[in-house]
Design a protein around this motif. Structure first.
Motif, mmCIF file in Angstrom:
data_model
loop_
_atom_site.group_PDB
_atom_site.id
_atom_site.type_symbol
_atom_site.label_atom_id
_atom_site.label_comp_id
_atom_site.label_asym_id
_atom_site.label_seq_id
_atom_site.Cartn_x
_atom_site.Cartn_y
_atom_site.Cartn_z
ATOM 1 N N ILE A 178 0.895 -1.176 -0.146
ATOM 2 C CA ILE A 178 -0.100 -0.055 -0.095
ATOM 3 C C ILE A 178 0.732 1.341 0.168
ATOM 4 C CG2 ILE A 178 -1.716 1.261 1.003
ATOM 5 C CD1 ILE A 178 -2.664 -1.521 2.371
ATOM 6 N N SER A 179 0.740 2.134 -1.045
ATOM 7 C CA SER A 179 1.579 3.457 -1.155
ATOM 8 C C SER A 179 0.908 4.451 -0.570
ATOM 9 C CB SER A 179 2.300 3.423 -2.656
ATOM 10 O OG SER A 179 1.394 3.268 -3.556
ATOM 11 N N ARG A 228 1.361 -0.345 -4.779
ATOM 12 C CA ARG A 228 2.951 -0.412 -5.493
ATOM 13 C C ARG A 228 2.556 -1.307 -6.774
ATOM 14 N NH1 ARG A 228 6.261 -4.664 -2.421
ATOM 15 N NH2 ARG A 228 4.499 -5.860 -3.266
ATOM 16 N N ASP A 229 1.535 -2.273 -6.715
ATOM 17 C CA ASP A 229 1.480 -2.797 -8.124
ATOM 18 C C ASP A 229 0.385 -2.559 -8.720
ATOM 19 O OD1 ASP A 229 3.845 -4.655 -7.086
ATOM 20 O OD2 ASP A 229 2.545 -5.808 -5.913
ATOM 21 N N SER A 281 -2.392 -5.444 -7.882
ATOM 22 C CA SER A 281 -2.294 -5.580 -6.532
ATOM 23 C C SER A 281 -3.202 -6.751 -5.969
ATOM 24 C CB SER A 281 -2.299 -4.396 -5.731
ATOM 25 O OG SER A 281 -2.364 -4.771 -4.522
ATOM 26 N N PRO A 282 -2.787 -7.402 -5.115
ATOM 27 C CA PRO A 282 -3.873 -8.381 -4.580
ATOM 28 C C PRO A 282 -4.929 -7.558 -3.562
ATOM 29 C CG PRO A 282 -1.657 -8.698 -3.303
ATOM 30 C CD PRO A 282 -1.666 -7.772 -4.511
ATOM 31 N N CYS A 283 -4.596 -6.227 -3.564
ATOM 32 C CA CYS A 283 -5.675 -5.670 -2.635
ATOM 33 C C CYS A 283 -6.578 -4.911 -3.709
ATOM 34 C CB CYS A 283 -4.906 -4.365 -1.993
ATOM 35 S SG CYS A 283 -3.308 -5.026 -1.156
ATOM 36 N N LYS A 294 -11.892 -12.311 0.276
ATOM 37 C CA LYS A 294 -10.652 -12.594 0.001
ATOM 38 C C LYS A 294 -9.541 -11.495 -0.037
ATOM 39 C CE LYS A 294 -10.126 -16.164 -2.919
ATOM 40 N NZ LYS A 294 -9.842 -16.684 -4.117
ATOM 41 N N ALA A 295 -9.940 -10.650 -0.744
ATOM 42 C CA ALA A 295 -9.118 -9.241 -0.804
ATOM 43 C C ALA A 295 -8.958 -8.682 0.660
ATOM 44 C CB ALA A 295 -9.585 -8.119 -1.893
#
Ligand SMILES: *[C@@H]1O[C@H](CO)[C@@H](O)[C@H](O)[C@H]1NC(C)=O
Length: 400
Positions: A122-123, A189-190, A194-196, A225-226
Motif C-alpha cells: 500500500i503506497s 505498489r502494484d 495488486s492483491p488489494c 479474500k481481498a
C-alpha cells in the motif's frame, strides 16, 4: 504474491540455522530417559523415542517462532503481533538466534524491497495522485478535485466507519477508467495487479442474469479474500449500469457494513468505484448550456452538475443502478461527473500517446489526429463524441 519464490528458500535457511544452533532446551523427556535407561530391551528404547519426539516438537515450535520474527522484520504489514508476543513454551529467544534473524532479514532486503513500517503493498502516494490527475488527465478539473479530496480525506480518517463509494459518470472516452487506474497506481505498489485491488467488468464477469446466484457467491468471496489479505482494498466496477439488481443489493450490504467496535483493531478500509455512462448525456447538455451562456469550462462546479446528474439517474427508466438502494439510500459518497472533451483535449491525449510510445510528432500531426474524431453538436462541433477513446491506436496512421 510476488515474493512467493523466496519464502521456501528462506524457510530452508532458517531450518538450517536452527539445526546448527543448539538452543533447544532440555524438556521433561530428558529426565525420563535417565530413569528408563536402567531397564533393558524395548522398554528402555521407548522413553528415548518419546524424547526424540519432544525434541522435534520443540524444534518445530522454535522454527515457527523464528519464521514469525523474520516475517515481521521484512513484511511488517502482514505481521501478527500476537504471533511474536506469544511464547508457546515459555522461552525467550536466544540472543544468537535474534542475530541470525537480523542478518537474514538484512540479506533478504537486499533483493526485495522492505519497508520500515506498515504494508509495502500500500503506497498511498497523494503527491503522485495529485500530479497524475493534474498532468495526465485532460479536461476534468471536477474529477481531479473531487477524487483527490474524497479519497485523501477517507484514507486519512483514523477510524472510518464505512467503506468509501465513488460513482464516476460520463461518456465513454472521457477518462473514467483512466482515473480508476491512476487511483490504483498511486494507492498500491502494484497498481491494478495488486492483491488489494479487484476490477470487475459487468459484461465480462457477470454476463448472464440466470447465473446471478453463482455470481453473488463468487463476488462476495473475491471481496472477502481481498479484505483478508489487505487492510485497504480498492474495488472497481466497470459498466456499473449493467450490474444485476441482486449484485447491487450485495454491494449495498458491503457498503453499509460497519466494522466491529474494537479499540485496538486495525481499521479496515475499502474504496468502491463505480464507472458508468449513466447521466452522460445530461452532463453534456448541462455543460453545453453553461458554455453557451458564456461561462468558461473551469468555472463549472459540482453545484452546476450534481443536481442534473442525480435527477437524470432517478429518471432513467428501468435502470437498476440509478434505482438501486446504493443510490437511493445515499450510500454513494460522491458522484463524479466527467465532462465532454474538446478538440484541444484530444490533441493533448494524442501528444501523450506519442510520448508514451516514444514516437516523434509535430503540432500539425496532433491536429490531424484530433481531426479524426467526430465532434458534436453538428452546428458547433464542440465535443468529441468518443472523447479520447482509442487515440493510442489512431496515432499510428499519422507518423511524420
Ligand atoms: C509519489 O509519486 C511521485 C510522482 O509520481 C514520485 O515522484 C514519488 O517518488 C512517489 N513517492 C513515493 C514515496 O513513492
Amino acid at each position: 504474491m510476488p515474493r512467493g519464490p523466496w519464502r521456501p528458500l528462506c524457510l530452508c535457511l532458517l531450518l538450517l540455522l536452527l539445526l546448527l544452533h543448539p538452543c533447544a532446551p532440555d524438556g521433561p523427556g530428558a529426565a525420563r530417559l535417565g530413569e528408563g535407561a536402567e531397564e533393558p530391551g524395548w522398554a528402555s528404547l521407548w522413553p528415548g523415542l518419546q524424547h526424540l519426539q519432544q525434541q522435534l516438537r520443540t524444534a518445530g515450535a522454535l522454527s515457527r517462532r523464528y519464521w514469525a520474527l523474520f516475517s515481521c522484520r521484512v513484511w511488517p504489514g502482514e505481521c501478527e503481533e500476537d504471533e511474536v508476543a506469544a511464547t508457546p513454551l515459555g522461552w525467550s529467544l536466544p540472543v544468537l538466534g535474534q542475530q541470525y534473524v537480523d542478518k537474514l532479514a538484512a540479506w533478504y532486503c537486499r533483493f526485495q524491497d522492505c519497508c520500515d513500517s506498515d504494508d509495502c503493498r500500500i503506497s498511498n502516494n497523494f503527491t503522485g495522485l495529485d500530479s497524475d490527475l493534474s498532468v495526465r488527465l485532460h479536461g476534468q478539473h471536477l474529477a481531479r478535485e473531487l477524487v483527490l479530496r474524497t479519497v485523501r480525506g477517507y484514507l486519512e480518517t483514523p477510524l472510518p466507519d464505512k467503506a468509501l463509494a465513488l460513482s464516476f459518470h460520463g461518456w465513454s472516452g472521457t477518462g473514467k477508467n483512466f482515473v480508476a487506474r491512476i487511483l490504483a497506481e498511486n494507492l498500491y505498489r502494484d497498481g491494478q495487479k495488486s492483491p488489494c485491488v479487484r476490477v470487475f467488468i459487468a459484461t465480462i464477469h457477470f454476463p448472464h442474469s440466470k447465473y446471478v446466484d453463482l455470481y453473488q457467491d463468487w463476488l462476495l468471496g473475491q471481496m472477502q479474500k481481498a479484505q483478508q489479505r489487505c487492510r485497504q482494498t480498492l474495488f472497481i466496477f466497470d459498466e456499473a449500469e449493467k450490474l444485476h439488481p441482486e449484485l447491487l443489493e450485495l454491494l449495498r450490504l458491503q457498503l453499509e457494513h460497519r466494522a466491529p467496535e474494537k479499540p485496538d483493531a486495525r481499521p479496515q478500509r475499502s474504496i468502491f468505484v463505480f464507472l458508468s455512462n449513466l447521466g452522460g448525456s445530461a452532463i453534456n447538455q448541462a455543460v453545453l448550456d453553461l458554455l453557451r451562456a458564456g461561462m468558461s469550462r473551469e468555472e463549472i462546479t459540482i453545484d452546476h452538475l450534481g443536481p442534473t446528474l442525480q435527477a437524470e439517474m432517478a429518471a432513467s427508466p428501468g435502470n437498476s443502478f440509478g434505482h438501486s438502494h446504493l443510490v437511493k439510500e445515499n450510500l454513494i459518497d460522491t458522484f463524479v461527473p466527467f465532462l465532454p472533451l474538446e478538440f484541444h483535449h484530444v490533441r493533448l491525449c494524442a501528444r501523450d500517446a506519442f510520448l508514451s510510445q516514444d514516437l516523434a510528432y509535430t503540432e500539425e500531426t496532433l491536429d490531424r489526429v484530433a481531426q479524426t474524431m467526430t465532434y458534436i453538436p453538428k452546428e458547433e462541433q464542440r465535443f468529441s463524441s468518443q472523447g479520447c477513446k482509442s487515440i493510442s491506436q489512431r496515432i499510428h496512421y499519422f507518423q511524420p
